[in-house]
Every structure is written in structure tokens, then in C-alpha cells.
Design a protein around this motif. Sequence first.
Motif, PDB file in Angstrom:
ATOM      1  N   ASP A  41       0.667  -1.145   0.143  1.00 56.99           N
ATOM      2  CA  ASP A  41       0.095   0.162   0.133  1.00 56.99           C
ATOM      3  C   ASP A  41       0.904   1.299   0.083  1.00 56.99           C
ATOM      4  OD1 ASP A  41      -1.971  -1.781  -0.026  1.00 56.99           O
ATOM      5  OD2 ASP A  41      -3.004  -0.802   1.954  1.00 56.99           O
ATOM      6  N   LEU A  42       1.985   1.431   0.710  1.00 56.03           N
ATOM      7  CA  LEU A  42       2.764   2.682   0.995  1.00 56.03           C
ATOM      8  C   LEU A  42       3.563   2.764  -0.356  1.00 56.03           C
ATOM      9  CD1 LEU A  42       3.588   2.926   4.864  1.00 56.03           C
ATOM     10  CD2 LEU A  42       1.984   3.991   3.407  1.00 56.03           C
ATOM     11  N   ILE A  43       3.620   1.692  -1.326  1.00 54.52           N
ATOM     12  CA  ILE A  43       4.347   1.855  -2.271  1.00 54.52           C
ATOM     13  C   ILE A  43       3.369   2.238  -3.676  1.00 54.52           C
ATOM     14  CG2 ILE A  43       5.930   0.751  -3.951  1.00 54.52           C
ATOM     15  CD1 ILE A  43       6.935   1.260  -1.026  1.00 54.52           C
ATOM     16  N   ALA A  44       2.341   1.348  -3.753  1.00 49.58           N
ATOM     17  CA  ALA A  44       1.355   1.485  -4.944  1.00 49.58           C
ATOM     18  C   ALA A  44       0.413   2.202  -4.842  1.00 49.58           C
ATOM     19  CB  ALA A  44       0.761   0.073  -5.107  1.00 49.58           C
ATOM     20  N   ILE A  45      -0.364   2.705  -3.728  1.00 53.03           N
ATOM     21  CA  ILE A  45      -1.308   3.472  -3.709  1.00 53.03           C
ATOM     22  C   ILE A  45      -1.087   4.837  -3.935  1.00 53.03           C
ATOM     23  CG2 ILE A  45      -3.052   4.399  -1.830  1.00 53.03           C
ATOM     24  CD1 ILE A  45      -3.681   1.690  -0.642  1.00 53.03           C
ATOM     25  N   LEU A  88      10.031  11.502 -12.210  1.00 54.77           N
ATOM     26  CA  LEU A  88      10.463  10.415 -13.005  1.00 54.77           C
ATOM     27  C   LEU A  88      11.358   9.123 -12.436  1.00 54.77           C
ATOM     28  CD1 LEU A  88      11.683  12.449 -16.167  1.00 54.77           C
ATOM     29  CD2 LEU A  88       9.525  10.967 -15.909  1.00 54.77           C
ATOM     30  N   GLU A  89      12.287   9.737 -11.686  1.00 55.52           N
ATOM     31  CA  GLU A  89      13.125   8.900 -10.887  1.00 55.52           C
ATOM     32  C   GLU A  89      12.638   7.996  -9.977  1.00 55.52           C
ATOM     33  OE1 GLU A  89      16.557   6.970  -9.904  1.00 55.52           O
ATOM     34  OE2 GLU A  89      16.458   8.522 -11.464  1.00 55.52           O
ATOM     35  N   LEU A  90      11.470   8.481  -9.087  1.00 61.54           N
ATOM     36  CA  LEU A  90      10.863   7.716  -7.960  1.00 61.54           C
ATOM     37  C   LEU A  90       9.501   7.149  -8.423  1.00 61.54           C
ATOM     38  CD1 LEU A  90      11.913  10.246  -5.195  1.00 61.54           C
ATOM     39  CD2 LEU A  90      13.148   8.135  -5.942  1.00 61.54           C
ATOM     40  N   ALA A  91       9.313   7.190  -9.774  1.00 61.92           N
ATOM     41  CA  ALA A  91       7.929   6.641 -10.111  1.00 61.92           C
ATOM     42  C   ALA A  91       7.555   5.063  -9.661  1.00 61.92           C
ATOM     43  CB  ALA A  91       7.716   6.669 -11.715  1.00 61.92           C
ATOM     44  N   PHE A  92       6.708   4.966  -9.301  1.00 63.19           N
ATOM     45  CA  PHE A  92       6.157   3.659  -8.949  1.00 63.19           C
ATOM     46  C   PHE A  92       6.924   3.109  -7.753  1.00 63.19           C
ATOM     47  CE2 PHE A  92       3.939   3.824 -12.551  1.00 63.19           C
ATOM     48  CZ  PHE A  92       2.733   3.138 -12.612  1.00 63.19           C
ATOM     49  N   GLU A  93       7.367   3.972  -6.795  1.00 63.28           N
ATOM     50  CA  GLU A  93       8.115   3.596  -5.687  1.00 63.28           C
ATOM     51  C   GLU A  93       7.418   4.312  -4.417  1.00 63.28           C
ATOM     52  OE1 GLU A  93      12.569   3.968  -5.732  1.00 63.28           O
ATOM     53  OE2 GLU A  93      12.246   4.140  -7.920  1.00 63.28           O
ATOM     54  N   GLY A  94       6.335   4.903  -4.373  1.00 62.86           N
ATOM     55  CA  GLY A  94       5.480   5.331  -3.464  1.00 62.86           C
ATOM     56  C   GLY A  94       5.648   6.871  -3.113  1.00 62.86           C
ATOM     57  N   HIS A  95       6.076   7.625  -3.961  1.00 63.27           N
ATOM     58  CA  HIS A  95       6.374   9.012  -3.686  1.00 63.27           C
ATOM     59  C   HIS A  95       5.420   9.920  -4.236  1.00 63.27           C
ATOM     60  CE1 HIS A  95      10.416   8.659  -1.824  1.00 63.27           C
ATOM     61  NE2 HIS A  95      10.378   7.387  -2.544  1.00 63.27           N
ATOM     62  N   ARG A  96       4.924   9.733  -5.507  1.00 63.20           N
ATOM     63  CA  ARG A  96       4.063  10.784  -6.225  1.00 63.20           C
ATOM     64  C   ARG A  96       2.785  11.597  -5.385  1.00 63.20           C
ATOM     65  NH1 ARG A  96       4.799  14.810  -9.434  1.00 63.20           N
ATOM     66  NH2 ARG A  96       3.023  15.340 -10.986  1.00 63.20           N
TER      67      ARG A  96
END
Length: 487
Positions: free
Chosen positions: A65-69, A431-439
Motif C-alpha cells: 500500500d505505501l508503495i502502490a497506492i 521520473l526517478e521515483l515513479a512507482f516507488e510510493g512518492h508521487r
Amino acid sequence: MKGIYFLKIATIGIGLTLASCSDLLDVQPRASIDSVTALTTEDAINAAVNGIYDRLQSTFLYGRDLIAIPEALADNGRATNKSGRLNAEYQNQVGAHFAHWQTSYFAINQANLVLDALPKIDKMSQANKDFVEAQALFIRGLLYFELMRAYTYEPSVELTQVSKGGVPIIKSGVIDATQIKLEGRASINEVYDFIYSDLTGAIAKFTSSGKTATAAFANKTATQALFSRVALYRGDWTNSAKYATDAMATGSIGRFQTTANYVASWRSANQPESIFEIQYQTNENIGVNTSLQTTYTTLVAPGNRTTTGGFGDLVPTRALLDLFDSEKDASGATIPDVRRQMYELGTAGRGTAEIECTKFLGRSGQVNLDNIPVIRVSEMYLNRAEALAKSGNVAGALADLNVIRNRAGLPTVTDLTGASLINEILKQRRLELAFEGHRFFDLKRLGSDIVKAAPVQSITFSDFRILANIPVREIQANANLKQNAGY
């Protein structure tokens, strides 16, 4: 994960739902000790700490959850509806949000019990006590920060007319209902002060522990890196830059990769850029329903479109993919971005083939089993670049920005200042952190609206759905605990 004992201690979550014995300090059982002796020996203390790491593996926390949501709630991820999972989050439906309140407070209570017990342990060296205390403080600070990111506003963008403050601060562990205190929500700055205190204390204790740093456990470098992140969210540019610098100074963990090694770094069992990473053993495989691999892709191996594995529930939006291709040379041709290689066409085994994120493809070929980078060294360059830019240090910000750009294969930029510089830093962060739970969290801390492609509706920062709802049972059990507006 790292468990040895099954600690049979019944306790309560913050809102004060009574948990079963197996809810609080469960770790993978190899032996058993009762609640009388549970936290009175060094072995038991170590087992209790291991149990906290195990809890971080939860699907509600870093297991998914904290990565994908954060990608689904924001503008990076688009739900495919192949399994129905994360579709509601992608549509920003009311109540479809983070749900780690109770899990986080269970883990915080575990950390508090360890911290309470440590001074009473006689047969344990001071160095080992320091190491255990540092880990417990790091994890407690980390979890309070995750609660703040999901359930409260950040200080610089707080909507005071609707804000209910921070989260309850619980400083001592409880083992039965008689010890419960029905705490209300502390102020946002009080919670940030508490997190600062935990991280400062952890850094001091890690210094004296003498333990070898590894990304699999909390460590001094990870604490400095987390401090940099927390300070960035608080708008504390001085400390964000300072602790990013400190975290990058050691060089023992979190090794920045070259352009040539970038893709391979995501194919190794342990991401070499990880400063702190949640690691899983083979028997802890999350499985085909909710692992990050099944969430992000149908592939089981790069380029293999003949074998279908997961569902590919969340795929990159067109806007994100276009951003990877937005850099042009003098002739107008696209400059290839190495990070774009992490997105490739999946299989048609679950329906229409989609371009999918392949950052998580099963450790060493084991489908649905991935270690999860929580903090990477790349983030430290981006944290420091943003903090320096917002402090007026253009040269320093450009230097860090170009480290990230050049590794991606993009040319050096030298003429950016002010808003243009900050916007480019934020673009590279996306771009660098995409799909790592930051956006989602980045948009939220910046007070930005979430812009989505039709037919999904965009939501403004003032929309109450920016904050997660506190579980109803917690509100009902504690009259001092105020629900977020709109729920």
C-alpha cells in the motif's frame, strides 16, 4: 523475515481495539516464551525488534500500500480493472485510501515496549542496548511519519480551517487495557518535533553501537536519509540538505549506480541503491493477489510475453510515459532516458496488453517475491537539490540535479533558476521515483492539485479526499480522537 520467537503479549491499538495475542508481537514462530519473561532477556528483546521488522512487511505498509497506492491516488498510475484492485483508489473514491493506522500503531507499541524494557535488562552490553534502542527509535519515527503523510497536512500547506492537527503521540507501551490512555491528536508541529527527537536519538545511538550497517536493518545512514525526507516535508531546507549530505557521506550502503548499471540494479535481489530496504524470505511471499509484482505487471521476466504471472492492476499513465520522452535534442529527436527501460509491454493473459512498470519482477526469479527499497540514495540527491534550490543555492541545486539527469542519459543543464529550476527538480523526482510510493505524497506536501485524464475526475488540494480517513472504530472508541473533515 527475521523472527525467532512468537511473543504472546496481548495489547491494544491506539484507538483502542483490543488485539488478540497473535496481533501484536507475532513473528515467525520457532520457539515460544510467555508474557512474564517476554521482554526480560536479550534474546527476547532481539526477537521483539525482529517482530517489528516483520510487521513492516504488511500489505498495509511496505508490502504494497505505501508503495502502490501513492501512484494510484496521484497521476502516475492508471488502474486496469483486471482484478478490480486499486480501481477505487485510482478514481479517488471516498474512503479508498491508505489504511495503515492500526498496523502502524501496533508496530509503534512494539517499539515502545522494547524501549520501556531496555533499561531493565542487566545481561546485555551497552553497545547492543544502543543498537536496539536506535532501531526502535528509527522505526517509531518512520511510522509516525507515515501516519502524518497519510492522515494529516504538512506544516507549510495546512488548511487550518479544516485541519484536525497531527496524530496521537504514544510514548509508552501497553500490554493490557488498564494501561491505555485515550490520547487526542497532537499538533502537526508537535508530532514533527517528536519524530525529530526520535531520529536525533537514533543517530546518536547508532554512532556508539559499532554495528555494521546493512540496508536490511535500520542504520545510521538510513536514519540520516529519513531525517532528510522528514525535513523536506516540513519545509526545513537546512536540515533536509544537511542530512542528505550526511547520508551520502558514508558510502557503505546506498551506492549510486551508473547509467550502464541502472537497469541491472532493479534486477538484483537487493537494490544496490537501497539505504533502507524491507527484505522477505522465501516463505514470506505475498502472493499473486497483492504483491508489488502482480500489482504492477503481468510479466514474470523481462521481454517474456508468453508467460503470464500477475494482473498488472496499475500501469503508468500516458502523461508519465510522455514525460520520459519529453527531452529533445537540437534536431527535435527524443533523447533516450534509461529509466524508460523499466516500462515495457506486458502480456495479454489478463486482457489487453499494457505498458507496465517492471521495477519489481520477482527476486532472483521468484515470482511475487521482492525486497522493497524504502529509501534509495537517488532520493538524497533530489532532496538536497530541492532544499538547496528553495534556499537560493542555485549552483548546489544544479549540481545535484545534473547527477540525476546525467545518470538517466540526459544532458547537463546550466541555465535554470527560480521556479524553472524547482520545476525541473520535481520533474526528475517524478521520473526517478515513479512507482516507488512518492508521487501522491509529493503533490500533497506541495499543496498541488491532482490532475487526471478523463473520465476520471481530477481533485483539488482543498478536497477532503487528500487525507485518509481514520478508522471508524478508532473514533468510536476514543472521544478525544477527531476524524478528518469530510468523513
